[in-house]
Scaffold this motif. Structure first.
Motif, mmCIF file in Angstrom:
data_model
loop_
_atom_site.group_PDB
_atom_site.id
_atom_site.type_symbol
_atom_site.label_atom_id
_atom_site.label_comp_id
_atom_site.label_asym_id
_atom_site.label_seq_id
_atom_site.Cartn_x
_atom_site.Cartn_y
_atom_site.Cartn_z
ATOM 1 N N VAL A 1 68.384 10.729 -11.239
ATOM 2 C CA VAL A 1 68.330 10.865 -12.136
ATOM 3 C C VAL A 1 67.340 12.509 -13.313
ATOM 4 C CG1 VAL A 1 68.301 10.066 -14.878
ATOM 5 C CG2 VAL A 1 69.790 8.816 -12.845
ATOM 6 N N TYR A 2 67.413 12.122 -13.488
ATOM 7 C CA TYR A 2 66.331 13.691 -13.812
ATOM 8 C C TYR A 2 65.973 13.892 -15.829
ATOM 9 C CZ TYR A 2 66.429 16.612 -9.458
ATOM 10 O OH TYR A 2 66.349 16.919 -8.258
ATOM 11 N N TYR A 3 64.562 13.796 -15.353
ATOM 12 C CA TYR A 3 63.896 13.149 -16.864
ATOM 13 C C TYR A 3 63.440 14.590 -17.381
ATOM 14 C CZ TYR A 3 65.564 8.267 -16.225
ATOM 15 O OH TYR A 3 65.695 7.462 -15.342
ATOM 16 N N CYS A 4 63.714 15.694 -18.455
ATOM 17 C CA CYS A 4 62.420 15.888 -18.805
ATOM 18 C C CYS A 4 61.596 15.203 -19.481
ATOM 19 C CB CYS A 4 63.439 16.806 -19.766
ATOM 20 S SG CYS A 4 63.894 17.031 -21.105
ATOM 21 N N ALA A 5 60.780 16.004 -20.186
ATOM 22 C CA ALA A 5 59.152 15.223 -20.793
ATOM 23 C C ALA A 5 58.169 16.430 -21.117
ATOM 24 C CB ALA A 5 57.958 14.631 -19.213
ATOM 25 N N ALA A 6 57.335 15.574 -22.277
ATOM 26 C CA ALA A 6 56.500 16.537 -23.125
ATOM 27 C C ALA A 6 54.915 16.265 -23.118
ATOM 28 C CB ALA A 6 57.047 16.938 -24.512
ATOM 29 N N SER A 7 53.786 17.272 -23.258
ATOM 30 C CA SER A 7 52.574 16.773 -22.935
ATOM 31 C C SER A 7 51.912 17.398 -23.782
ATOM 32 C CB SER A 7 52.313 17.151 -21.406
ATOM 33 O OG SER A 7 50.504 16.501 -21.578
ATOM 34 N N ARG A 8 51.034 16.513 -24.260
ATOM 35 C CA ARG A 8 49.188 17.857 -24.920
ATOM 36 C C ARG A 8 48.488 17.312 -24.694
ATOM 37 N NH1 ARG A 8 51.055 18.038 -31.610
ATOM 38 N NH2 ARG A 8 50.367 20.189 -31.252
ATOM 39 N N THR A 9 48.411 16.912 -23.403
ATOM 40 C CA THR A 9 46.702 16.409 -23.123
ATOM 41 C C THR A 9 46.228 18.306 -22.813
ATOM 42 O OG1 THR A 9 45.565 15.909 -20.471
ATOM 43 C CG2 THR A 9 48.070 16.847 -20.184
ATOM 44 N N ALA A 10 44.798 17.925 -22.596
ATOM 45 C CA ALA A 10 44.110 18.835 -22.806
ATOM 46 C C ALA A 10 43.795 19.632 -21.174
ATOM 47 C CB ALA A 10 43.045 18.573 -23.483
ATOM 48 N N SER A 11 44.214 18.022 -19.839
ATOM 49 C CA SER A 11 43.595 18.945 -18.624
ATOM 50 C C SER A 11 44.932 19.095 -18.292
ATOM 51 C CB SER A 11 43.471 18.147 -18.626
ATOM 52 O OG SER A 11 41.784 17.298 -19.277
ATOM 53 N N TYR A 12 46.207 19.485 -18.337
ATOM 54 C CA TYR A 12 46.827 19.770 -17.969
ATOM 55 C C TYR A 12 47.264 20.242 -16.408
ATOM 56 C CZ TYR A 12 52.371 20.270 -17.370
ATOM 57 O OH TYR A 12 53.548 19.921 -17.379
ATOM 58 N N SER A 13 46.306 20.848 -16.166
ATOM 59 C CA SER A 13 46.062 21.582 -15.013
ATOM 60 C C SER A 13 45.972 20.544 -13.686
ATOM 61 C CB SER A 13 45.359 21.977 -14.570
ATOM 62 O OG SER A 13 43.896 22.313 -15.188
ATOM 63 N N GLY A 14 45.322 19.512 -14.295
ATOM 64 C CA GLY A 14 44.735 18.497 -13.390
ATOM 65 C C GLY A 14 45.441 17.177 -13.271
ATOM 66 N N TYR A 15 46.214 16.650 -14.494
ATOM 67 C CA TYR A 15 47.323 15.707 -14.774
ATOM 68 C C TYR A 15 48.953 16.066 -14.935
ATOM 69 C CZ TYR A 15 42.900 13.810 -15.446
ATOM 70 O OH TYR A 15 41.662 12.680 -15.008
ATOM 71 N N ALA B 1 65.114 8.402 -8.191
ATOM 72 C CA ALA B 1 66.342 8.557 -7.270
ATOM 73 C C ALA B 1 66.468 6.874 -6.888
ATOM 74 C CB ALA B 1 65.866 8.798 -5.522
ATOM 75 N N PRO B 2 67.370 6.254 -6.575
ATOM 76 C CA PRO B 2 67.473 4.662 -7.145
ATOM 77 C C PRO B 2 66.480 4.235 -5.922
ATOM 78 C CG PRO B 2 69.932 5.753 -6.610
ATOM 79 C CD PRO B 2 68.914 6.300 -6.949
ATOM 80 N N GLY B 3 65.795 2.965 -6.736
ATOM 81 C CA GLY B 3 64.851 2.077 -5.704
ATOM 82 C C GLY B 3 64.340 3.234 -4.949
ATOM 83 N N LYS B 4 63.415 4.005 -6.273
ATOM 84 C CA LYS B 4 61.996 4.551 -5.620
ATOM 85 C C LYS B 4 61.691 5.237 -6.818
ATOM 86 C CE LYS B 4 63.658 7.292 -1.735
ATOM 87 N NZ LYS B 4 63.668 8.896 -1.191
ATOM 88 N N GLU B 5 59.818 5.316 -6.998
ATOM 89 C CA GLU B 5 59.467 5.512 -8.413
ATOM 90 C C GLU B 5 60.053 6.720 -8.616
ATOM 91 O OE1 GLU B 5 55.246 2.964 -7.504
ATOM 92 O OE2 GLU B 5 55.328 5.307 -8.052
ATOM 93 N N ARG B 6 59.272 6.711 -10.274
ATOM 94 C CA ARG B 6 59.400 8.356 -10.781
ATOM 95 C C ARG B 6 58.768 9.325 -9.879
ATOM 96 N NH1 ARG B 6 61.274 8.684 -16.978
ATOM 97 N NH2 ARG B 6 62.163 7.117 -16.505
ATOM 98 N N GLU B 7 59.194 10.408 -9.705
ATOM 99 C CA GLU B 7 58.064 11.767 -9.134
ATOM 100 C C GLU B 7 58.123 13.286 -9.665
ATOM 101 O OE1 GLU B 7 59.079 12.851 -5.458
ATOM 102 O OE2 GLU B 7 61.110 13.284 -5.901
ATOM 103 N N PHE B 8 57.060 13.574 -10.178
ATOM 104 C CA PHE B 8 57.547 15.042 -10.727
ATOM 105 C C PHE B 8 57.886 15.797 -9.695
ATOM 106 C CE2 PHE B 8 55.178 18.482 -13.205
ATOM 107 C CZ PHE B 8 54.949 19.216 -12.169
ATOM 108 N N VAL B 9 58.782 16.330 -10.849
ATOM 109 C CA VAL B 9 59.338 17.869 -9.667
ATOM 110 C C VAL B 9 58.042 19.537 -10.288
ATOM 111 C CG1 VAL B 9 61.428 19.236 -9.984
ATOM 112 C CG2 VAL B 9 61.704 16.428 -10.056
#
Length: 126
Positions: free
Chosen positions: A92-106, A39-47
Motif C-alpha cells: 500500500v502506497y501512501y503520500c505524505a506532506a511535511s513542513r520540517t525545516a530539516s528535510y534533507s536530514g529527515y 507491505a503486509p507484515g512489514k513496517e512503513r518505509e520511505f520510497v
C-alpha cells in the motif's frame, strides 16, 4: 485537509504505474511531499521525497533509477512514476506532506510528516 492517493492497481512484473496524490485544504507548494509504502507484515518505509523548493529529490536505494517523484504545484498534486515493477514493490502506497525545516536530514522518517493520505494498493504479479 486531506491527501488523496490514487492510481494503484494490479500490474505484471516489468510494468509501470503512475500514482497521484491530490491535496485539498492545503497548498502543496508549502510542503515537502513524499511517498511511503507498507507491505503486509512489514513496517512503513520511505520510497521517495521531493523538497518544496523542487530542487532536491530523494529515493530509497531499492527504487532508484526505477521510480520518479514529481510535483505540480499548479495542480496541487504530487506523483510517483513507477517503472520496471517487481513483486517486491507490492504494497500500500501512501503520500505524505511535511513542513520540517530539516528535510534533507529527515525525509526518510515518518515522524517528519504531518499529513498522510489513505493509501493506494499496488500489486505486482510475477
Amino acid at each position: 485537509v486531506q491527501l488523496q492517493a490514487s492510481g494503484g492497481g494490479l500490474v505484471q512484473a516489468g510494468g509501470s504505474l503512475r500514482l497521484s496524490c491530490a491535496a485539498s485544504g492545503l497548498t502543496v507548494r508549502g510542503y515537502h511531499m513524499a511517498w511511503f509504502r507498507q507491505a503486509p507484515g512489514k513496517e512503513r518505509e520511505f520510497v521517495a521525497g521531493i523538497a518544496r523548493s523542487m530542487s532536491m529529490t530523494y529515493y530509497a536505494d531499492n527504487v532508484k533509477a526505477r521510480f520518479t517523484i514529481s510535483r505540480d504545484n499548479a495542480k496541487n498534486a504530487a506523483y510517483l512514476q513507477m517503472n520496471s515493477l517487481t513483486p517486491d514493490d507490492t504494497a500500500v502506497y501512501y503520500c505524505a506532506a511535511s513542513r520540517t525545516a530539516s528535510y534533507s536530514g529527515y525525509h526518510g522518517s515518518t515522524d517528519a510528516y504531518v499529513l498522510w493520505g489513505q493509501g493506494t494498493l499496488v500489486t505486482v504479479s510475477s
